[in-house]
Design an enzyme around this catalytic site. Structure first.
Site, PDB file in Angstrom:
ATOM      1  N   GLY A   8       0.816  -1.216   0.000  1.00 54.13           N
ATOM      2  CA  GLY A   8       0.000   0.000   0.000  1.00 54.13           C
ATOM      3  C   GLY A   8       0.845   1.260   0.000  1.00 54.13           C
ATOM      4  N   ASP A  13      -0.980   6.751   3.646  1.00 56.43           N
ATOM      5  CA  ASP A  13      -0.092   6.356   4.748  1.00 56.43           C
ATOM      6  C   ASP A  13       1.220   5.771   4.228  1.00 56.43           C
ATOM      7  N   ALA A  79      -1.937  -2.141   2.666  1.00 54.23           N
ATOM      8  CA  ALA A  79      -2.787  -2.325   1.482  1.00 54.23           C
ATOM      9  C   ALA A  79      -4.187  -2.767   1.894  1.00 54.23           C
ATOM     10  N   ALA A  80      -5.182  -2.151   1.294  1.00 57.51           N
ATOM     11  CA  ALA A  80      -6.577  -2.530   1.567  1.00 57.51           C
ATOM     12  C   ALA A  80      -7.499  -1.799   0.600  1.00 57.51           C
ATOM     13  N   SER A  82      -9.888   0.549   1.068  1.00 56.93           N
ATOM     14  CA  SER A  82     -10.000   1.307   2.317  1.00 56.93           C
ATOM     15  C   SER A  82     -11.181   2.269   2.369  1.00 56.93           C
ATOM     16  N   SER A 123      -8.413  -0.640  12.272  1.00 62.77           N
ATOM     17  CA  SER A 123      -9.159   0.614  12.125  1.00 62.77           C
ATOM     18  C   SER A 123     -10.193   0.820  13.221  1.00 62.77           C
ATOM     19  N   GLU A 125     -12.976   1.781  12.608  1.00 64.45           N
ATOM     20  CA  GLU A 125     -14.254   1.315  12.046  1.00 64.45           C
ATOM     21  C   GLU A 125     -14.670  -0.025  12.669  1.00 64.45           C
ATOM     22  N   TYR A 147     -16.493  -3.248   5.120  1.00 66.94           N
ATOM     23  CA  TYR A 147     -15.106  -2.848   5.398  1.00 66.94           C
ATOM     24  C   TYR A 147     -14.770  -3.103   6.869  1.00 66.94           C
ATOM     25  N   LYS A 151     -11.971  -5.634   8.446  1.00 70.76           N
ATOM     26  CA  LYS A 151     -10.882  -5.190   9.334  1.00 70.76           C
ATOM     27  C   LYS A 151     -10.889  -5.974  10.647  1.00 70.76           C
ATOM     28  N   ARG A 276     -24.962   6.454   3.915  1.00 69.82           N
ATOM     29  CA  ARG A 276     -24.567   5.046   3.975  1.00 69.82           C
ATOM     30  C   ARG A 276     -25.693   4.180   4.507  1.00 69.82           C
ATOM     31  N   GLU A 279     -24.533   3.704   9.528  1.00 68.65           N
ATOM     32  CA  GLU A 279     -23.559   4.766   9.824  1.00 68.65           C
ATOM     33  C   GLU A 279     -22.826   4.468  11.136  1.00 68.65           C
TER      34      GLU A 279
HETATM   35  P1  NDP Z   1      -5.343   4.394   0.778  1.00 67.20           P
HETATM   36  O1  NDP Z   1      -6.653   4.011   0.225  1.00 67.20           O
HETATM   37  O2  NDP Z   1      -4.810   5.776   0.523  1.00 67.20           O
HETATM   38  O3  NDP Z   1      -4.235   3.354   0.245  1.00 67.20           O
HETATM   39  C1  NDP Z   1      -4.515   1.994   0.109  1.00 67.20           C
HETATM   40  C2  NDP Z   1      -3.335   1.303  -0.542  1.00 67.20           C
HETATM   41  O4  NDP Z   1      -3.640  -0.089  -0.696  1.00 67.20           O
HETATM   42  C3  NDP Z   1      -3.001   1.836  -1.949  1.00 67.20           C
HETATM   43  O5  NDP Z   1      -1.603   1.859  -2.099  1.00 67.20           O
HETATM   44  C4  NDP Z   1      -3.605   0.761  -2.846  1.00 67.20           C
HETATM   45  O6  NDP Z   1      -3.005   0.660  -4.109  1.00 67.20           O
HETATM   46  C5  NDP Z   1      -3.308  -0.475  -2.018  1.00 67.20           C
HETATM   47  N1  NDP Z   1      -4.094  -1.653  -2.419  1.00 67.20           N
HETATM   48  C6  NDP Z   1      -5.434  -1.764  -2.473  1.00 67.20           C
HETATM   49  N2  NDP Z   1      -5.798  -2.993  -2.871  1.00 67.20           N
HETATM   50  C7  NDP Z   1      -4.647  -3.677  -3.088  1.00 67.20           C
HETATM   51  C8  NDP Z   1      -4.351  -4.991  -3.533  1.00 67.20           C
HETATM   52  N3  NDP Z   1      -5.311  -5.867  -3.840  1.00 67.20           N
HETATM   53  N4  NDP Z   1      -3.046  -5.361  -3.625  1.00 67.20           N
HETATM   54  C9  NDP Z   1      -2.052  -4.473  -3.338  1.00 67.20           C
HETATM   55  N5  NDP Z   1      -2.271  -3.214  -2.937  1.00 67.20           N
HETATM   56  C10 NDP Z   1      -3.555  -2.827  -2.808  1.00 67.20           C
HETATM   57  O7  NDP Z   1      -5.388   4.112   2.339  1.00 67.20           O
HETATM   58  P2  NDP Z   1      -4.644   4.864   3.567  1.00 67.20           P
HETATM   59  O8  NDP Z   1      -3.245   5.114   3.204  1.00 67.20           O
HETATM   60  O9  NDP Z   1      -5.497   5.968   4.056  1.00 67.20           O
HETATM   61  O10 NDP Z   1      -4.713   3.720   4.683  1.00 67.20           O
HETATM   62  C11 NDP Z   1      -3.705   2.725   4.809  1.00 67.20           C
HETATM   63  C12 NDP Z   1      -4.268   1.533   5.559  1.00 67.20           C
HETATM   64  O11 NDP Z   1      -4.693   1.933   6.847  1.00 67.20           O
HETATM   65  C13 NDP Z   1      -5.475   0.866   4.917  1.00 67.20           C
HETATM   66  O12 NDP Z   1      -5.391  -0.510   5.185  1.00 67.20           O
HETATM   67  C14 NDP Z   1      -6.661   1.486   5.645  1.00 67.20           C
HETATM   68  O13 NDP Z   1      -7.766   0.609   5.599  1.00 67.20           O
HETATM   69  C15 NDP Z   1      -6.077   1.602   7.033  1.00 67.20           C
HETATM   70  N6  NDP Z   1      -6.621   2.653   7.872  1.00 67.20           N
HETATM   71  C16 NDP Z   1      -6.622   3.950   7.422  1.00 67.20           C
HETATM   72  C17 NDP Z   1      -7.053   4.954   8.233  1.00 67.20           C
HETATM   73  C18 NDP Z   1      -7.096   6.378   7.778  1.00 67.20           C
HETATM   74  O14 NDP Z   1      -7.751   7.198   8.433  1.00 67.20           O
HETATM   75  N7  NDP Z   1      -6.381   6.738   6.711  1.00 67.20           N
HETATM   76  C19 NDP Z   1      -7.518   4.677   9.620  1.00 67.20           C
HETATM   77  C20 NDP Z   1      -7.427   3.278   9.991  1.00 67.20           C
HETATM   78  C21 NDP Z   1      -6.987   2.322   9.145  1.00 67.20           C
HETATM   79  P3  NDP Z   1      -3.507   1.549  -5.374  1.00 67.20           P
HETATM   80  O15 NDP Z   1      -2.814   2.883  -5.235  1.00 67.20           O
HETATM   81  O16 NDP Z   1      -3.049   0.748  -6.524  1.00 67.20           O
HETATM   82  O17 NDP Z   1      -5.002   1.672  -5.269  1.00 67.20           O
HETATM   83  P1  GDR Z   2     -14.514   6.847   7.236  1.00 58.18           P
HETATM   84  O1  GDR Z   2     -14.091   8.136   6.369  1.00 58.18           O
HETATM   85  O2  GDR Z   2     -15.721   6.200   6.690  1.00 58.18           O
HETATM   86  O3  GDR Z   2     -14.556   7.297   8.656  1.00 58.18           O
HETATM   87  O4  GDR Z   2     -13.289   5.856   6.966  1.00 58.18           O
HETATM   88  P2  GDR Z   2     -14.910   9.082   5.380  1.00 58.18           P
HETATM   89  O5  GDR Z   2     -14.121  10.329   5.292  1.00 58.18           O
HETATM   90  O6  GDR Z   2     -15.246   8.390   4.107  1.00 58.18           O
HETATM   91  O7  GDR Z   2     -16.292   9.342   6.166  1.00 58.18           O
HETATM   92  C1  GDR Z   2     -16.328  10.014   7.417  1.00 58.18           C
HETATM   93  C2  GDR Z   2     -17.752  10.397   7.767  1.00 58.18           C
HETATM   94  O8  GDR Z   2     -18.175  11.449   6.897  1.00 58.18           O
HETATM   95  C3  GDR Z   2     -19.513  11.170   6.467  1.00 58.18           C
HETATM   96  N1  GDR Z   2     -19.785  11.832   5.194  1.00 58.18           N
HETATM   97  C4  GDR Z   2     -19.172  11.584   4.027  1.00 58.18           C
HETATM   98  N2  GDR Z   2     -18.138  10.744   3.712  1.00 58.18           N
HETATM   99  C5  GDR Z   2     -17.696  10.737   2.430  1.00 58.18           C
HETATM  100  N3  GDR Z   2     -16.664   9.955   2.120  1.00 58.18           N
HETATM  101  N4  GDR Z   2     -18.279  11.504   1.451  1.00 58.18           N
HETATM  102  C6  GDR Z   2     -19.320  12.347   1.724  1.00 58.18           C
HETATM  103  O9  GDR Z   2     -19.821  13.021   0.834  1.00 58.18           O
HETATM  104  C7  GDR Z   2     -19.785  12.391   3.066  1.00 58.18           C
HETATM  105  N5  GDR Z   2     -20.744  13.098   3.693  1.00 58.18           N
HETATM  106  C8  GDR Z   2     -20.736  12.752   4.972  1.00 58.18           C
HETATM  107  C9  GDR Z   2     -19.539   9.646   6.374  1.00 58.18           C
HETATM  108  O10 GDR Z   2     -20.893   9.185   6.338  1.00 58.18           O
HETATM  109  C10 GDR Z   2     -18.764   9.268   7.611  1.00 58.18           C
HETATM  110  O11 GDR Z   2     -19.602   9.239   8.723  1.00 58.18           O
HETATM  111  C11 GDR Z   2     -11.939   6.313   6.991  1.00 58.18           C
HETATM  112  C12 GDR Z   2     -11.130   5.409   6.018  1.00 58.18           C
HETATM  113  O12 GDR Z   2      -9.834   5.934   5.898  1.00 58.18           O
HETATM  114  C13 GDR Z   2     -11.044   3.999   6.544  1.00 58.18           C
HETATM  115  O13 GDR Z   2     -10.158   3.242   5.706  1.00 58.18           O
HETATM  116  C14 GDR Z   2     -10.496   4.041   7.971  1.00 58.18           C
HETATM  117  O14 GDR Z   2     -10.411   2.737   8.495  1.00 58.18           O
HETATM  118  C15 GDR Z   2     -11.386   4.920   8.843  1.00 58.18           C
HETATM  119  O15 GDR Z   2     -11.418   6.224   8.296  1.00 58.18           O
HETATM  120  C16 GDR Z   2     -10.850   5.019  10.258  1.00 58.18           C
END
Ligand code: NDP
Ligand code: GDR
Length: 324
Positions: A8, A13, A79-80, A82, A123, A125, A147, A151, A276, A279
């Site tokens: 990822g 991240d 990677a996820a 996400s 996460s 979540e 999701y 997780k 969603r 929620e």
């Molecule tokens: P992103 O969505 O920005 O990045 C996800 C990464 O996973 C990308 O590099 C993507 O590649 C890669 N990926 C997805 N599917 C596959 C696959 N099948 N094989 C290989 N690589 C893959 O996520 P974040 O950086 O925000 O988050 C990193 C991790 O932390 C994730 O697992 C997320 O669920 C978790 N997380 C994130 C939080 C947040 O607030 N950001 C909070 C808690 C957990 P590509 O660029 O090709 O799509």
């Molecule tokens: P989340 O992040 O679901 O918490 O997951 P997101 O920013 O998508 O949503 C946060 C909250 O905002 C509300 N919301 C909207 N969300 C999006 N995306 N688009 C909209 O237009 C919108 N309007 C309102 C959502 O309903 C939600 O309540 C993120 C991801 O990074 C996950 O991979 C990670 O695990 C968690 O944070 C912690």
């Protein structure tokens, strides 16, 4: 020189973690999946300092080969699939990548070298319909999306490999963390990017879903450091990483539009498409265990985070750059 493998690495991240590990003297190997167009924009600036290898969380052989060839000391599994909203229309793919992908890489580590230290990106979540406030490492899980369910699987299989095979496996339960590199579909970046477009006269409307949900938003640059700190511990344990403060989407709108001298009520339209099926209403973490054991604490406040993201989006658009 220790070697770290990041899955990822092209994500938010992954890019911050790679930067951080380089400053710590690591050789950084990043796994990227094959795509028809190159999506290295978050790591272009460090591409000559890292090694990129081809693999996919859905392909066990690719994971085994990468571990055999590069023999990392540490693996960070970021990677996820996400994006929570996408997990309803794509529940099986989400399970394959976000849940079973964790088993694939854990078992590959077990076979190649079980002394490799492993970090799993768990996460907040997983807490979903929360059972206590604030949420701690021992708070029961109640996921509210495919999701979140995936997780929870990833979390427990990580704990299971630690306890079954005595492997150094750690699960970081990270609350939402954001940055100017956040994907455009997540609510924070969607807001700051649109604020910038409105400010520059490129747009006059922002369509959102639920404005009342509350999140514990921190800065991604702080959170990747916590991942590394967890793997430096002698004994692997799980940690909540959060700021301990919670704000609503409404609060985020106030801060972001206000910073640009705008009133969000003039531009925001609620749209059913972004609601969603279920929620997560309130998330707020208790990071005190991470503070005590790792010496970790967040350095960027909510207000600073929002302002950083708005400023970066305005600058990016003014310079004609493609958004990260
Ligand atoms: P992103 O969505 O920005 O990045 C996800 C990464 O996973 C990308 O590099 C993507 O590649 C890669 N990926 C997805 N599917 C596959 C696959 N099948 N094989 C290989 N690589 C893959 O996520 P974040 O950086 O925000 O988050 C990193 C991790 O932390 C994730 O697992 C997320 O669920 C978790 N997380 C994130 C939080 C947040 O607030 N950001 C909070 C808690 C957990 P590509 O660029 O090709 O799509
Ligand atoms: P989340 O992040 O679901 O918490 O997951 P997101 O920013 O998508 O949503 C946060 C909250 O905002 C509300 N919301 C909207 N969300 C999006 N995306 N688009 C909209 O237009 C919108 N309007 C309102 C959502 O309903 C939600 O309540 C993120 C991801 O990074 C996950 O991979 C990670 O695990 C968690 O944070 C912690």
């Amino acid at each position: 020189m220790p070697t770290a493998l990041i899955t990822g690495i092209t994500g938010q991240d992954g890019s911050y973690l790679a930067e951080f590990l380089l400053t710590q003297g690591y050789k950084v190997v990043g796994m990227v999946r094959r795509t028809s167009t190159v999506n290295f924009h978050r790591i272009t600036h460090i591409q000559d300092k890292i090694s990129l290898v081809s693999g996919d969380m859905l392909d066990q052989i690719s994971l085994l080969n990468i571990l055999e060839e590069h023999r990392p000391d540490e693996v960070y599994n970021l990677a996820a699939q996400s994006f929570v909203q996408t997990s309803w229309p794509q529940p099986v793919f989400t399970g394959e990548a976000t849940a079973l992908g964790v088993t694939r890489i854990l078992d590959a580590i077990r076979l190649v070298d079980p002394t490799i230290r492993f970090y799993q990106a768990s996460s907040s979540e997983m807490f979903g319909k929360v059972k206590e406030v604030p949420q701690r490492e021992v708070t029961p899980f109640y996921p509210r999306s495919p999701y979140g369910v995936a997780k929870v699987y990833g979390h427990w299989i990580t704990v299971n490999y630690r306890e079954s095979y005595n492997m150094h496996c750690t699960s970081g339960i990270l609350f939402n963390h954001e940055s100017p590199r956040r994907g455009l579909e997540f609510v924070t970046r969607k807001i700051t990017h649109e604020v910038a477009r409105i400010k520059l006269g490129l747009s006059n409307e922002l369509r959102l879903g639920n404005l009342d949900s509350r999140r514990d938003w921190g800065f991604a640059g702080d959170y990747v450091k916590a991942m590394w700190l967890m793997l430096q511990r002698g004994t692997p344990e799980d940690y909540v990483i959060a700021t301990g403060e919670t704000y609503s989407v409404n609060d985020f709108l106030n801060e972001a539009f206000g910073h640009a001298g705008l009133d969000w009520h003039d531009y925001v339209v609620q749209d059913q498409r972004f609601m969603r099926p279920a929620e997560v209403d309130l998330l707020v973490g208790d990071p005190s265990k991470a503070g005590a054991d790792l010496g970790w604490e967040p350095t960027v406040t909510f207000k600073e985070l929002v302002q950083m993201m708005v400023d970066a989006d305005i600058e990016m658009l003014q310079n004609g750059q493609i958004p990260m």
